[in-house]
Scaffold this motif. Structure first.
Motif, PDB file in Angstrom:
ATOM      1  N   ILE A 155      51.578  37.988  40.831  1.00 50.99           N
ATOM      2  CA  ILE A 155      51.371  37.181  42.062  1.00 50.99           C
ATOM      3  C   ILE A 155      51.855  35.669  41.718  1.00 50.99           C
ATOM      4  O   ILE A 155      51.322  34.960  40.733  1.00 50.99           O
ATOM      5  CB  ILE A 155      50.183  37.258  42.398  1.00 50.99           C
ATOM      6  CG1 ILE A 155      49.638  38.666  42.533  1.00 50.99           C
ATOM      7  CG2 ILE A 155      49.806  36.285  43.398  1.00 50.99           C
ATOM      8  CD1 ILE A 155      48.038  38.932  42.802  1.00 50.99           C
ATOM      9  N   LEU A 156      53.024  35.584  42.214  1.00 53.37           N
ATOM     10  CA  LEU A 156      53.689  34.184  41.933  1.00 53.37           C
ATOM     11  C   LEU A 156      52.854  32.681  42.200  1.00 53.37           C
ATOM     12  O   LEU A 156      52.220  33.038  43.457  1.00 53.37           O
ATOM     13  CB  LEU A 156      55.299  34.102  42.218  1.00 53.37           C
ATOM     14  CG  LEU A 156      55.998  35.233  41.850  1.00 53.37           C
ATOM     15  CD1 LEU A 156      57.358  35.030  42.508  1.00 53.37           C
ATOM     16  CD2 LEU A 156      56.165  35.237  40.464  1.00 53.37           C
ATOM     17  N   GLY A 157      52.971  31.834  41.567  1.00 50.87           N
ATOM     18  CA  GLY A 157      52.167  30.506  41.835  1.00 50.87           C
ATOM     19  C   GLY A 157      51.058  30.712  41.194  1.00 50.87           C
ATOM     20  O   GLY A 157      50.170  29.691  41.375  1.00 50.87           O
ATOM     21  N   GLN A 158      50.424  31.495  40.695  1.00 52.39           N
ATOM     22  CA  GLN A 158      49.061  31.449  40.083  1.00 52.39           C
ATOM     23  C   GLN A 158      49.011  32.045  38.480  1.00 52.39           C
ATOM     24  O   GLN A 158      50.016  33.032  38.316  1.00 52.39           O
ATOM     25  CB  GLN A 158      47.989  32.072  40.900  1.00 52.39           C
ATOM     26  CG  GLN A 158      48.135  33.487  40.956  1.00 52.39           C
ATOM     27  CD  GLN A 158      47.323  34.435  41.830  1.00 52.39           C
ATOM     28  OE1 GLN A 158      46.846  33.597  43.065  1.00 52.39           O
ATOM     29  NE2 GLN A 158      46.654  35.261  41.442  1.00 52.39           N
ATOM     30  N   ALA A 159      48.160  31.851  37.870  1.00 50.73           N
ATOM     31  CA  ALA A 159      48.165  32.017  36.465  1.00 50.73           C
ATOM     32  C   ALA A 159      48.085  34.010  36.361  1.00 50.73           C
ATOM     33  O   ALA A 159      47.174  34.330  37.088  1.00 50.73           O
ATOM     34  CB  ALA A 159      46.859  31.608  35.653  1.00 50.73           C
ATOM     35  N   PRO A 160      48.906  34.619  35.749  1.00 55.18           N
ATOM     36  CA  PRO A 160      48.933  35.902  35.751  1.00 55.18           C
ATOM     37  C   PRO A 160      47.385  36.519  35.324  1.00 55.18           C
ATOM     38  O   PRO A 160      46.661  35.797  34.217  1.00 55.18           O
ATOM     39  CB  PRO A 160      50.151  36.347  34.944  1.00 55.18           C
ATOM     40  CG  PRO A 160      50.893  35.211  34.937  1.00 55.18           C
ATOM     41  CD  PRO A 160      50.189  34.165  34.782  1.00 55.18           C
TER      42      PRO A 160
END
Length: 124
Positions: A101-106
């Protein structure tokens, strides 16, 4: 998708190592590759991840400024350059791939594929 990690070894504190993770096969849902590590008696820890198509990178707090994650899309390979290594970096490092989920820490749950671990030992 099969992941093959390499590059682990032993090094003294302050030294450097470079890990590689090559992916074979393909999942069209996969948009990221990364690394986790686990030291004896400790919980699994997120280290770093990269989104090759967008160039986004993510790092765990303990490695920021010392480790650099990168990728070569043509080779389906991700790299983890580890500098200024500390004894607490010792552990088994696992490469992973999945749909981030791009834009947040994996999180761990975004990674569907894992390679075999490679041992990194940093002596003081």
């Amino acid at each position: 998708v099969q992941l093959q990690a390499s590059g682990g070894g032993s090094v003294q504190a302050g030294g450097s190592l470079r890990l590689s993770c090559s992916a074979s096969g393909r999942s069209f849902d996969m948009n990221g590759m990364g690394w986790f590590r686990q030291a004896p008696g400790k919980a699994r820890e997120f280290v770093a991840a990269v989104n090759p198509s967008g160039g986004l990178t993510y790092y765990g707090d303990s490695v920021k400024g010392r480790f650099t994650v990168s990728s070569d899309s043509a080779k389906n390979t991700a790299y983890l350059q580890m500098n200024s290594l500390k004894p607490e970096d010792t552990g088994v490092y696992y490469c992973a791939a999945g749909k981030l989920i791009l834009g947040q820490a994996p999180t761990f749950y975004e990674f569907e594929y894992f390679g075999q671990g490679t041992l990194v030992t940093v002596s003081s």
